[in-house]
Design a protein around this motif. Sequence first.
Motif, mmCIF file in Angstrom:
data_model
loop_
_atom_site.group_PDB
_atom_site.id
_atom_site.type_symbol
_atom_site.label_atom_id
_atom_site.label_comp_id
_atom_site.label_asym_id
_atom_site.label_seq_id
_atom_site.Cartn_x
_atom_site.Cartn_y
_atom_site.Cartn_z
ATOM 1 N N ALA A 1 -23.694 -37.404 0.340
ATOM 2 C CA ALA A 1 -24.985 -37.814 0.892
ATOM 3 C C ALA A 1 -25.742 -38.698 -0.102
ATOM 4 O O ALA A 1 -26.336 -39.710 0.283
ATOM 5 N N GLU A 2 -25.697 -38.327 -1.380
ATOM 6 C CA GLU A 2 -26.374 -39.123 -2.404
ATOM 7 C C GLU A 2 -25.726 -40.500 -2.550
ATOM 8 O O GLU A 2 -26.415 -41.515 -2.716
ATOM 9 N N ARG B 1 -24.222 -42.110 -0.159
ATOM 10 C CA ARG B 1 -24.610 -42.866 1.039
ATOM 11 C C ARG B 1 -26.046 -43.394 0.895
ATOM 12 O O ARG B 1 -26.326 -44.550 1.216
ATOM 13 N N ARG B 2 -26.936 -42.559 0.369
ATOM 14 C CA ARG B 2 -28.319 -42.982 0.158
ATOM 15 C C ARG B 2 -28.365 -44.166 -0.816
ATOM 16 O O ARG B 2 -29.085 -45.136 -0.593
ATOM 17 N N GLN B 3 -27.599 -44.080 -1.898
ATOM 18 C CA GLN B 3 -27.578 -45.167 -2.877
ATOM 19 C C GLN B 3 -26.986 -46.442 -2.273
ATOM 20 O O GLN B 3 -27.450 -47.544 -2.572
ATOM 21 N N VAL C 1 -27.330 -44.316 10.884
ATOM 22 C CA VAL C 1 -27.075 -43.738 9.562
ATOM 23 C C VAL C 1 -28.288 -43.949 8.668
ATOM 24 O O VAL C 1 -28.727 -43.037 7.952
ATOM 25 N N THR C 2 -28.848 -45.142 8.707
ATOM 26 C CA THR C 2 -30.052 -45.433 7.916
ATOM 27 C C THR C 2 -31.191 -44.510 8.343
ATOM 28 O O THR C 2 -31.901 -43.938 7.506
ATOM 29 N N TYR D 1 -30.936 -41.610 9.604
ATOM 30 C CA TYR D 1 -30.610 -40.228 9.238
ATOM 31 C C TYR D 1 -31.100 -39.908 7.826
ATOM 32 O O TYR D 1 -31.596 -38.819 7.555
ATOM 33 N N TYR D 2 -30.972 -40.888 6.923
ATOM 34 C CA TYR D 2 -31.323 -40.649 5.518
ATOM 35 C C TYR D 2 -32.767 -41.014 5.179
ATOM 36 O O TYR D 2 -33.307 -40.526 4.180
ATOM 37 N N PHE D 3 -33.379 -41.879 5.989
ATOM 38 C CA PHE D 3 -34.742 -42.324 5.699
ATOM 39 C C PHE D 3 -35.568 -42.338 6.977
ATOM 40 O O PHE D 3 -35.050 -42.624 8.053
ATOM 41 N N VAL E 1 -37.648 -46.173 3.217
ATOM 42 C CA VAL E 1 -36.509 -46.791 2.513
ATOM 43 C C VAL E 1 -37.004 -47.538 1.287
ATOM 44 O O VAL E 1 -36.493 -47.363 0.175
ATOM 45 N N HIS F 1 -38.355 -45.349 -1.606
ATOM 46 C CA HIS F 1 -37.226 -44.804 -2.374
ATOM 47 C C HIS F 1 -36.551 -45.896 -3.213
ATOM 48 O O HIS F 1 -36.136 -45.645 -4.347
#
Length: 197
Positions: A5-6, A8-10, A43-44, A46-48, A54, A57
């Motif tokens: 997950a990290e 993917r976020r990066q 996907v974007t 989902y994380y933000f 975005v 972060h």
Amino acid sequence: MAKKAEQRRQQILKAAFDAVSDKGYESVTLQDIADYADVSKGVTNYYFENKVDVFAHLLEWITTRIYEKEAASIKEKNTALEQLEAYINQVFISPEENKTFYRVYLDFLSQSKNHQRYQEINRQFYENCWSLGTDIVNQGINEGIFRVSDKEQAAHSIRSIIDGSLIQWLMRDEDDLHAYYKSLCHQSILRLLQVEK
């Protein structure tokens, strides 16, 4: 799972950085970020939470990385003059990297009046920068080579000279002047600190 997950976020944050560098803050959409990251917009999302999330972060991520690299470069040196030189070398890393970072960073600054979160991240970044300047100033005073009456003002001035030099170089849009402005910055800070020869 947390590691994936990290990662993917990066991946998304790096894509957001590239997108802003290419298109500018105002023009970039969540779809653009997803396209740059080679993921779906879902996907974007989902994380933000949204575009502001975005970019908040992203701003925190890049300013933290910059501070960590600058702090590490100073930690490797023993004397105040070596620390100052290492700091300036790390800040003036290369024409390409400086140009890309400041293009994105100045875009963020233009948005900060509308976003309290951006202001807070930027404030923390400068607190970190000033702490590096304070460490160098204190080291130089302890060594008897800096003559400074106001340590806090000196630390703030160091970063002001650094950013001013880089922005002036950026505005001239001549990569071959990068070394000149780096030297100009270094000499200006040494004059500020009234280095004892």
